[in-house]
Design a protein around this motif. Sequence first.
Motif, PDB file in Angstrom:
ATOM      1  N   TRP A 153      15.030  -2.346  11.253  1.00 27.80           N
ATOM      2  CA  TRP A 153      15.302  -0.759  11.530  1.00 27.80           C
ATOM      3  C   TRP A 153      16.303  -0.856  12.738  1.00 27.80           C
ATOM      4  CZ3 TRP A 153      14.108   1.054  16.564  1.00 27.80           C
ATOM      5  CH2 TRP A 153      13.437   0.330  17.250  1.00 27.80           C
ATOM      6  N   MET A 157      20.244   0.782  12.513  1.00 23.77           N
ATOM      7  CA  MET A 157      20.383   1.945  13.358  1.00 23.77           C
ATOM      8  C   MET A 157      21.456   1.620  14.334  1.00 23.77           C
ATOM      9  SD  MET A 157      18.944   4.528  11.992  1.00 23.77           S
ATOM     10  CE  MET A 157      19.921   5.714  13.244  1.00 23.77           C
ATOM     11  N   THR A 160      24.725   1.169  12.708  1.00 20.92           N
ATOM     12  CA  THR A 160      25.344   2.684  12.183  1.00 20.92           C
ATOM     13  C   THR A 160      25.894   3.321  13.591  1.00 20.92           C
ATOM     14  OG1 THR A 160      23.672   2.969  10.260  1.00 20.92           O
ATOM     15  CG2 THR A 160      24.633   4.895  11.424  1.00 20.92           C
ATOM     16  N   GLY A 161      25.130   3.302  14.680  1.00 24.15           N
ATOM     17  CA  GLY A 161      25.789   4.131  15.576  1.00 24.15           C
ATOM     18  C   GLY A 161      27.039   3.697  16.029  1.00 24.15           C
ATOM     19  N   THR A 199      24.562   9.969  11.387  1.00 30.75           N
ATOM     20  CA  THR A 199      23.730   9.018  11.946  1.00 30.75           C
ATOM     21  C   THR A 199      22.326   9.526  11.619  1.00 30.75           C
ATOM     22  OG1 THR A 199      24.036  10.030  14.114  1.00 30.75           O
ATOM     23  CG2 THR A 199      25.184   7.920  13.573  1.00 30.75           C
ATOM     24  N   GLY A 200      22.060  10.916  11.630  1.00 27.23           N
ATOM     25  CA  GLY A 200      20.820  11.576  11.506  1.00 27.23           C
ATOM     26  C   GLY A 200      20.513  11.169  10.122  1.00 27.23           C
ATOM     27  N   GLU A 202      21.242   8.693   8.181  1.00 27.98           N
ATOM     28  CA  GLU A 202      20.857   7.473   7.871  1.00 27.98           C
ATOM     29  C   GLU A 202      19.342   7.206   8.852  1.00 27.98           C
ATOM     30  OE1 GLU A 202      22.181   2.759   8.143  1.00 27.98           O
ATOM     31  OE2 GLU A 202      23.680   4.448   7.635  1.00 27.98           O
ATOM     32  N   PHE A 203      19.047   7.935   9.897  1.00 26.69           N
ATOM     33  CA  PHE A 203      17.672   7.872  10.499  1.00 26.69           C
ATOM     34  C   PHE A 203      16.857   8.567   9.722  1.00 26.69           C
ATOM     35  CE2 PHE A 203      14.469   9.624  13.246  1.00 26.69           C
ATOM     36  CZ  PHE A 203      13.972   8.489  13.739  1.00 26.69           C
ATOM     37  N   LEU A 204      16.917   9.606   8.929  1.00 29.19           N
ATOM     38  CA  LEU A 204      15.949  10.051   8.102  1.00 29.19           C
ATOM     39  C   LEU A 204      15.808   9.514   6.879  1.00 29.19           C
ATOM     40  CD1 LEU A 204      17.066  14.018   8.200  1.00 29.19           C
ATOM     41  CD2 LEU A 204      15.044  12.783   9.374  1.00 29.19           C
ATOM     42  N   LEU A 206      16.202   6.111   6.768  1.00 33.57           N
ATOM     43  CA  LEU A 206      15.845   4.835   7.139  1.00 33.57           C
ATOM     44  C   LEU A 206      14.798   4.006   6.290  1.00 33.57           C
ATOM     45  CD1 LEU A 206      16.714   2.508   8.916  1.00 33.57           C
ATOM     46  CD2 LEU A 206      14.918   3.588  10.627  1.00 33.57           C
TER      47      LEU A 206
END
Length: 230
Positions: A153, A157, A160-161, A199-200, A202-204, A206
Motif C-alpha cells: 500500500w 500511494m 502515485t503521489g 490521487t484520491g 487511487e486511494f479509494l 487501493l
Amino acid sequence: MTQLQDKVQTRFASRGSSHFDILLALFCMVLILSNIGASKGVAFGPIITDGGFFLFPLAYILGDVLSEVYGFRAARRAIITGFATAALASLTFWIVIALPSADFYTNQEALASVLGPVPLIVLASLLGFVVGQTLNSWVLVSMKARNQERHLWARLMGSTGVGEFADTLIFCSIAASVIGITTVGDFANYVLVGFLYKTGVEFLLLPVTTAVIRWIKKREPTYGQVPAAS
C-alpha cells in the motif's frame, strides 16, 4: 545483515504472458479514450476539470499493476507502447479532419470542433504521461527493492503521489488554454483538483488494486523467477 539482503532478490514475472498482454491492451485503450474525453472542459460548480477525469486514473492503477508484477522494464515498454498508440490516434484524427468532405457529409465543423483540439491534448497528455508514469514506475520498483513484498500500500500511494503530481502539472500547463482556461485562479484550480482527484481515486481503489495485484501474482507461473532488472 548485508549478506542476507544480497540473497533476497526482488520478485517479478515475465512479460511473455497473456496477463501482461491483456493489461497492456487495457492500458493503451484507457489512455486513448481519456485523451479524447480531455478535449472537453467540465465544471461541477467551482470545480474545473475535463471530460477524461473519470477514466485517466485507471491508467495509473494499471501502471502500478504492471510495475509491481512485471518490473520497471515491462512498465517502460507499456509506457512507450501507450505513447505510440496515443500518437497514432492523434495523427488519425488529424488526417480524418483534413480529408475532403463528401457533398452529403454535413458534420465537418462538428467533427473538427470535437476532435480538432485532441492533438494538443494528446501532446499535453503524452508529455505528462511519459514523465509521470516513468516516475511512478521507478519509485514503486525502487521501494519494492527495499521492502520486497511488504508494504504494498505504501509504495502504491507513494509512487502515485510523485507520478500524478508531475503528470498533472505538465498536462495542465499545456491543456489549460486548449479547453478555455485563461486565468491563474482557474489554472491553479485545474491543477489542484486534478492532482487531488487522481490521487484520491487511487486511494479509494487501493483495496481493489492490491487485490488485483495479489490475484495476478498467484496466477503468474513466472512470478519470482525474473531478475529485478527486468
